[in-house]
Each structure stands twice: as structure tokens, then as C-alpha cells.
Design a protein around this motif. Sequence first.
Motif, mmCIF file in Angstrom:
data_model
loop_
_atom_site.group_PDB
_atom_site.id
_atom_site.type_symbol
_atom_site.label_atom_id
_atom_site.label_comp_id
_atom_site.label_asym_id
_atom_site.label_seq_id
_atom_site.Cartn_x
_atom_site.Cartn_y
_atom_site.Cartn_z
ATOM 1 N N PHE A 1 10.530 6.100 -3.687
ATOM 2 C CA PHE A 1 9.431 5.458 -4.424
ATOM 3 C C PHE A 1 9.851 4.070 -4.922
ATOM 4 O O PHE A 1 9.119 3.087 -4.741
ATOM 5 N N ASN A 2 11.024 3.978 -5.530
ATOM 6 C CA ASN A 2 11.478 2.694 -6.079
ATOM 7 C C ASN A 2 11.728 1.667 -4.984
ATOM 8 O O ASN A 2 11.415 0.481 -5.151
ATOM 9 N N ARG A 3 12.260 2.099 -3.853
ATOM 10 C CA ARG A 3 12.499 1.166 -2.750
ATOM 11 C C ARG A 3 11.189 0.757 -2.084
ATOM 12 O O ARG A 3 11.031 -0.391 -1.652
ATOM 13 N N PRO B 1 0.833 -1.215 0.000
ATOM 14 C CA PRO B 1 0.000 0.000 0.000
ATOM 15 C C PRO B 1 0.859 1.253 0.000
ATOM 16 O O PRO B 1 2.023 1.224 0.399
ATOM 17 N N LEU B 2 0.270 2.338 -0.448
ATOM 18 C CA LEU B 2 0.979 3.612 -0.433
ATOM 19 C C LEU B 2 1.269 4.041 1.003
ATOM 20 O O LEU B 2 0.518 3.696 1.917
ATOM 21 N N PRO B 3 2.339 4.779 1.213
ATOM 22 C CA PRO B 3 2.554 5.338 2.547
ATOM 23 C C PRO B 3 1.440 6.314 2.891
ATOM 24 O O PRO B 3 0.905 7.000 2.010
ATOM 25 N N ASP B 4 1.076 6.339 4.168
ATOM 26 C CA ASP B 4 0.019 7.261 4.604
ATOM 27 C C ASP B 4 0.558 8.680 4.788
ATOM 28 O O ASP B 4 -0.071 9.652 4.377
ATOM 29 N N HIS C 1 13.563 8.895 -16.743
ATOM 30 C CA HIS C 1 13.212 7.472 -16.842
ATOM 31 C C HIS C 1 13.112 6.822 -15.460
ATOM 32 O O HIS C 1 13.121 5.592 -15.345
ATOM 33 N N GLU C 2 13.075 7.625 -14.407
ATOM 34 C CA GLU C 2 12.832 7.197 -13.035
ATOM 35 C C GLU C 2 13.938 6.337 -12.440
ATOM 36 O O GLU C 2 13.702 5.532 -11.547
ATOM 37 N N TYR C 3 15.171 6.538 -12.904
ATOM 38 C CA TYR C 3 16.306 5.856 -12.288
ATOM 39 C C TYR C 3 16.809 6.677 -11.097
ATOM 40 O O TYR C 3 16.833 7.906 -11.146
ATOM 41 N N ALA C 4 17.197 5.965 -10.047
ATOM 42 C CA ALA C 4 17.671 6.624 -8.828
ATOM 43 C C ALA C 4 18.934 5.948 -8.332
ATOM 44 O O ALA C 4 19.285 4.837 -8.768
#
Length: 495
Positions: free
Chosen positions: A472-474, A23-26, A163-166
Motif C-alpha cells: 500500500f505504501n509503495r 488509481p487503486l489497483p484493479d 501507525h501503518e509503518y512497513a
Amino acid sequence: MTTLILLAAGLLQLCAGNQEPPPLPDRIAVVGAGIGGSAVTYFLQQQFGPQVQIDVYEADRVGGRLATLTVNNQQYESGSPSIHSLNLHMQDFVKLLGLKQRREVAGRSAIYNGDQLVLEETDWYLLNLFRLWWHYGISFLRLQMWVEEAMEKFMRIYKYQAHEYAFSSTEELLRSLGGEHFVNMTQKSVAESLLGIGVSQRFIDDVISAVVKANYGQSVAIPALVGAMSLAGAQGNMWAVEGGNKLVCSGLLKLSKANVLHAKVTAISPHTSEKNPLYEVHYDQEGARGSELYNLVIVAAPLHKSGYQISFSNFQPPIQAPVHSYHRVVTSIVHGYLNASYFGFPDPKLFPFTSVLSTDSPDSIFHSLENLCPINVSVGFRRKPPQEAAVWRVLSPRPLDRRELKTLFKSYYSVQVIEWQAFPSYGSSGSSRPLPPIILHDGVYYLSGVEWAATSVEMSSVAAKNVALLAFNRWFERTGKIDQQDLLHKLKTEL
């Protein structure tokens, strides 16, 4: 047997496909509302969506080092005065928020060595090039090529982030841009690097030292990457935001619908939970203490010994907070008449410069002085002629005393002094100290550590985007988007 193996593999893929994403973080906490904190708040909202509550803690003022003050009913930049044209995130922010770039007002610069002007800019570009060649040979061309190469590699980060690389560390980020050479630029001094490519010692002493002093108040012993960023700005193509650069910070927070709390965070600790790990943020607000629980915490305030100190308690293993020393720079905003004779111009009407930089000389009482334009530049605006009172921004290593003010100014109406813990204290030589970590714990991230690689509005914006993507990726276990090797080739192949 082969059929059974294929069937089992298909069942595993089916089961994996049926796994629900976490789930998304609150709630997310961001500590600090400077450009780093404001930008990461916006990027987090973009990644996780508007349903996630983001609380931003700010102990002082929104904007941090992007600040203004009022002189004679006009507002002027007292913090970071300009932004480089290659800062694509800041350009996007200005467009997104409906802001405008401030109209540029031309001016000329000179370099002072404590005794005389050693280099004077003219209104003619070719004449300026000839003077540089006459005094320093091809050193300025070698410098320009060195800076352009560094900036060309740095610009790759925008493509990676699109491209959303971190990257989980600043070293990995730099390595993806320019290999080990880029990482080594944080360990080697700018003077050593420039001497290595054939830039003369005289050019370093006269020009490079003046630019570095004007930007960071430190010597050419600063790391090469810091120096490259600084020198890129010295080559022009700078701009500012109409109405003040700080409008970007307040605008991003408003756009993100963040909850801004004017409170000082004192401690962060883990909180036992049966679900995802939570973190308790402890704070002081108007003399009262409080705490809140969050899924993620982003520290976007610099942790330094004389500034923002946060205790990280009850973590296993313990968090070693990356507390370093920051360098003090004093900004004096002076409304008065410049003493042009101090720079060799007895008649102030003949003084043609709007800014003077000082070399690294023990005889100099200032790092730089600049004739400021207000944050709102009207169409008919003109700079005050040198014989009239103007507003000057003086950077110095310590507050100017009355004698020093009388040396630089014939007379003055007002002086406003701001002492900044503005930049990391990079030390007396190319330091071998490791760069501060980005990941302090599973859900605790440190944004401001990037300043030890290079400090600028541009670096803070890039670091903010990286931290938002990394979190976000983690969170969604997108390991293929973290610390990938040979990204430049990979993206070319994909395209």
C-alpha cells in the motif's frame, strides 16, 4: 529575489498538491491460503478497500498447516495445535470473526531422554520451580529473562503496524525491533546464545533440546530467534480456536470477499502495459492451464525445493527465487492405549502425563507425543484416564514402523500419518545465509520468507500485515512510512 524564491516555492507546493494520487489497483493475486495468505488477503482489503478484486490461489486446502482430521467421529488438530497469547493479530481475528477460544484442559508434561524421564511436571507451581532449581540452578531464570526480553522487543511491531509503518526487508523489520542484536539472532544458534548468558549445558541438553525437537524436529543449532519464539510457547499462555484453528483462515477469506481458486500457480511473468506494470499469473486447474493479469502479486506459499515451485520468467533483472530446503516432520495421529511401562510406569493408572517431550537423543524414536483434545471441547469434557484408549499426536523424524508403534502403544485402533514439509531446514549451525527478500519485483512480494527468521502463526500474521502495508505504501509512494529509523522514539514523540 527572496520574494521570487518564495513565490516559486509556493507554486511548486501548489502543483504538488494538485497531483492526483495513482488509481487503486484493479486486481491483486495472493498465492497460498494458509494463515499468511488468508491474513494478507484481509489486510490488503482493509488497506486498498473493498473495490479491489483479490484472487487467492490454493493448490491444496484452505488453512495450509492449520489442519484437522477425524478420529472416531471426532475432529482433532493435526497441524499447528496452539497459538501464543501474545499473538495480537490472531486474537483480533477471533473477535472479528465471532469465534471463541477453546476451553483449556489442564495437563502435565515430562521430558524423556531415551532411557528415563529426566524432568516431570507436577500440579504445584512452586514444586515445579524447586525441581528446576534443584536440577539446573538458576538456568531456568536466565532463560525466562532472555525469552521475555526478546518477546518484549518483538511486541513493538504491533504499535508500528498500527501507525501503518512497513519494512522492505525482514532485516529492517528486526532491526527496528531490537537493533543489530535482533538481526544477529537469526545468525547465531540458540545453544550458543543461551550459553553466552550463563544457561548450563545440562539444561540445554535436557530441556531446551526437548522443546525445540517438539516444535521443529531439529536440534538446538537452530537460530536464536526461532528458539526464542519456540521457548515462549513452552512457558504456557497458549490457546486454540473452538472448532479448529483453520476456521480463522476460511473466515478471513470470506470476510474479505476474496475469490478463492483451487489451482496451482506455476509461473509469474511481467506483462507489457502502457499504464501501471501488470503481472501474468499462470496456473493449472483440474488439468487445464490458464492465466490472469494482476497489478500486484503476493506469494504467501513457501518456495522450497520439494514443494511449491514457481518459475519467474522474463523479468529484467531476473528474479532469483529464494528456494530453500524445508525440514520433514511426520505426524502420526494414533487412537490407542499408551504403553506407560515404556516410560517407567508398569501400572498405566499411575501414568500422570498428557505430553512427553524427547531430548535430542539418538535412542529416541519420537520428538514428542501428546494426548489430544478434540477441536470442540464441551463443558463436561474430561481427558481419558491413561488406562483407556485415547487419541495421541506423535511427532517423529520418519514414519513409525510397526515395531516402534508397538513400543509406544500396547495396542491401537487406527493410525493416520501426515508428512509435512513443515519448517525451514535451518542447518547444523547458526547460518550466515541472508534472509529471503520480501520485494521480488516492483509489484511482486514474498511473504513466507519470514519463516527463515522465525516460524510460527504469529510471525506469519505479522509478515502478512507488513506486506499489505508495504504494498500500500509503495503503491501510493508514502516513503515516509517505509524503513523509518528509530521508530520507537519517533512514536513516543508523536504521542
